[in-house]
Design a protein around this motif. Sequence first.
Motif, PDB file in Angstrom:
ATOM      1  N   UNK A 398       0.871  -1.129  -0.071  1.00 25.29           N
ATOM      2  CA  UNK A 398      -0.065   0.033   0.101  1.00 25.29           C
ATOM      3  C   UNK A 398       0.876   1.290  -0.014  1.00 25.29           C
ATOM      4  N   UNK A 399       2.127   1.122   0.478  1.00 29.34           N
ATOM      5  CA  UNK A 399       2.920   2.281   0.551  1.00 29.34           C
ATOM      6  C   UNK A 399       3.991   2.355  -0.514  1.00 29.34           C
ATOM      7  N   UNK A 400       3.859   1.767  -1.489  1.00 29.21           N
ATOM      8  CA  UNK A 400       5.043   1.313  -2.473  1.00 29.21           C
ATOM      9  C   UNK A 400       4.771   2.475  -3.434  1.00 29.21           C
ATOM     10  N   UNK A 401       5.837   3.258  -3.326  1.00 35.54           N
ATOM     11  CA  UNK A 401       5.551   4.528  -4.279  1.00 35.54           C
ATOM     12  C   UNK A 401       6.775   5.242  -4.605  1.00 35.54           C
ATOM     13  N   UNK A 402       6.812   6.532  -5.243  1.00 39.07           N
ATOM     14  CA  UNK A 402       8.010   7.099  -5.444  1.00 39.07           C
ATOM     15  C   UNK A 402       8.049   8.490  -4.769  1.00 39.07           C
ATOM     16  N   UNK A 403       9.272   8.573  -4.287  1.00 44.11           N
ATOM     17  CA  UNK A 403       9.681   9.899  -3.654  1.00 44.11           C
ATOM     18  C   UNK A 403      10.662  11.037  -4.237  1.00 44.11           C
ATOM     19  N   UNK A 404      10.151  12.120  -4.579  1.00 38.26           N
ATOM     20  CA  UNK A 404      11.145  12.996  -5.268  1.00 38.26           C
ATOM     21  C   UNK A 404      11.601  14.073  -4.230  1.00 38.26           C
ATOM     22  N   UNK A 405      12.834  14.392  -4.044  1.00 37.15           N
ATOM     23  CA  UNK A 405      13.229  15.342  -3.085  1.00 37.15           C
ATOM     24  C   UNK A 405      14.310  16.498  -3.593  1.00 37.15           C
ATOM     25  N   UNK A 406      13.893  17.502  -3.142  1.00 40.29           N
ATOM     26  CA  UNK A 406      14.992  18.565  -3.512  1.00 40.29           C
ATOM     27  C   UNK A 406      15.601  19.004  -2.254  1.00 40.29           C
TER      28      UNK A 406
END
Length: 450
Positions: A398-406
């Motif tokens: 359920x928490x499998x996703x993508x994270x993009x960080x600046x």
Amino acid sequence: MRQGLERTQDRLLTGELKKSGLFLFAGASALALFVSAVPAANAQYVTKQEFDAYKKSQPEVTWKGAPRISSEDGKFQFKVRGRLNVDYDGIDQDESITGDPDVSSVELRRARIGVEGVVFYDVAYKFEVDFAGDNTSVKDAYLRYTGLPVDITIGNFKPYNSLDELISGNYITFMERAAFVEAFRLDRLIGLGLSYDENKHWTLSAGVFATTPEGDQTEFYEDGTTFSSRLTVAPINEKGKVVHLGASVRQRDAAGDPRNDAENLFRYRARGADLHLADRFIATPYIGESDTFWGLEGAVVLGSFSLQGEYSQNRVEVAPGIANADPTYTGWYVGANWFLTGESRPYKNGVFGRVKVKDPVFDGSGGWGAWQIAGRYDVLDLSDQADKITAGGVVTCSACGEQVTWLLGVNWHLNDYTRLMLNVNQSEIDGGVNDGAEITGVGMRAQVDW
């Protein structure tokens, strides 16, 4: 007349006695001085051989943040080492989407003490313990034989993967490493490694390790096996001018036969906004019975400017009892930094090291220290085959996703061993239950090492 003659004789006799007394006193004094001078005269005549022997018997003390004690011939060395990181994190965790409240807290991110040294020229050792978080954990704990062209290391140390991971936490540009380093668990393991770094233009390392970290060794009857290798090439390696290229691979199998229902499969996750006190907003369940990681590295130093980046993939073999899936997770980043005060990142043996501050800050110096500004774009994708994993009916991705960080950062190096850090970071979550969340944070650190 007779009385006058007697007085004259008395004066002559008295004068002679006085002269005799003076001569006797002067002679006795000269004799005493001569006798007392004999030991001093003997003491000042020390042969060169005697002096050299005495010098060799005395330890040498040099200072590198803390005193390093060594024998004159370098046969033995000893140094107390340590570090202290005092952090503040303020984080908006987008509670309306994530359900997690905001964070405003301080912590001792690292509180380490240890020793390092050399025994009989060729055997180096290092032992360090971290007391941060009111817990005790062993960090580097190894011995290394350096008497051959290839160094042999045995103990608890970092496998040979990722430039960002292998750079000491004392010298990384941001408060935390890139997200994939945490997600793919590129951390210390107990094992044996071989490394060659005699040529300044390339290094080669390989090792075999236990899969379970040192602190969890009692949780399993049978440990897994991890293989790791890394190659770096620096076609340009000069002071203030570096081109670094590298590649690494890791293959590991999960531990088996757990005790007390310990979880032996791998999971993958990372903290939001690349801050240590943030919660994790993308994560997989425990699914992997083995995985294969590979990564590419690149870095350039041009005087005060530096550029660094990595790309990695981790192919996971999901346990057959969970799902018929083999997802490939990816992580990558690119970052740049610039010293406003003219310093440059030093490079040696395939990693970056301690910055030499040109104008350090100390009492009465009037120095400004070293000022560095930096930025990084960091991506971690754990979304691959999430539906297939959930469809297996055993776990939910359920928490499998993508994270993009600046990330934006400012570092003030007061001297070679002390710095203050400020990070302003924001993560955007795509996919999973936290889809659309924006995690924004500010991190501050006071750091000293010795």
